[in-house]
Design a protein around this motif. Sequence first.
Motif, PDB file in Angstrom:
ATOM      1  N   CYS A 288      26.831  44.022  26.802  1.00 54.51           N
ATOM      2  CA  CYS A 288      26.041  42.811  27.034  1.00 54.51           C
ATOM      3  C   CYS A 288      24.613  43.196  27.397  1.00 54.51           C
TER       4      CYS A 288
ATOM      5  N   CYS B 212      24.798  37.173  26.603  1.00 60.72           N
ATOM      6  CA  CYS B 212      25.618  36.864  27.779  1.00 60.72           C
ATOM      7  C   CYS B 212      27.046  36.462  27.422  1.00 60.72           C
ATOM      8  N   VAL B 213      28.028  37.101  28.070  1.00 62.49           N
ATOM      9  CA  VAL B 213      29.428  36.746  27.816  1.00 62.49           C
ATOM     10  C   VAL B 213      29.974  35.868  28.944  1.00 62.49           C
ATOM     11  N   GLY B 214      29.084  35.410  29.817  1.00 65.01           N
ATOM     12  CA  GLY B 214      29.479  34.454  30.846  1.00 65.01           C
ATOM     13  C   GLY B 214      30.058  35.073  32.111  1.00 65.01           C
TER      14      GLY B 214
ATOM     15  N   GLY C  13      22.395  40.612  27.847  1.00 67.79           N
ATOM     16  CA  GLY C  13      21.834  39.345  28.346  1.00 67.79           C
ATOM     17  C   GLY C  13      20.970  39.617  29.578  1.00 67.79           C
ATOM     18  N   THR C  14      20.311  38.573  30.054  1.00 66.39           N
ATOM     19  CA  THR C  14      19.310  38.768  31.118  1.00 66.39           C
ATOM     20  C   THR C  14      19.884  39.437  32.370  1.00 66.39           C
TER      21      THR C  14
ATOM     22  N   VAL D 142      27.858  44.320  32.091  1.00 66.24           N
ATOM     23  CA  VAL D 142      29.172  44.068  31.517  1.00 66.24           C
ATOM     24  C   VAL D 142      29.280  44.684  30.116  1.00 66.24           C
TER      25      VAL D 142
END
Length: 173
Positions: A80, A121-123, A82-83, A130
């Motif tokens: 991941c 992002c995988v939440g 994401g931010t 992650v």
Amino acid sequence: MEENQEVLSWIEEYFSTDTHKTNLVCVLLALQEKFGYLSKEGLQAVADKMGLSPANVFGVATFYNQFRFIPPGKHPIKVCLGTACHIKQASKIMEHWERRLDIHEGEVTDDREYSLDRVACVGCCTLAPVALDGDVVIGDMSPSKIDGILLQHKIKNSKEKSGSDNSSTNESG
Ligand code: FES
């Protein structure tokens, strides 16, 4: 059934249902979710079904970086970026995977055991950074965790191999 045939049958069935399939990206996502990647034949068949030019379909597919065009490895690794993960040094995690697997992001190892991709992002931001090992989400990633994951797979593989060697010995004996 040969995989190509399976892809074509799946596309045939997918477009035969009542719901209108007009969103190309959604169609491509469904195809990739089913087969793990978009094959040339799959893209061509989608173009035919939707009355679009293959160049158009290929252009859309290559525009989005979540699509892949080669089959994933036996263990698809996704990092991941994401931010929240980025803030927690996710790029260092990606670099360590690349070093250990000796491939770059978007590639598959020669033995087809591993593929390495980035995801948004995988939440699970509270677990950042992650990564996903197949469907398993692993939080608080670190270089030593990566080494541990690879070791686990290696042990599992050699157990499977020795299991299949034993069964073939038993069969022949
Ligand atoms: S940014 Fe990585 S899980 Fe949300």
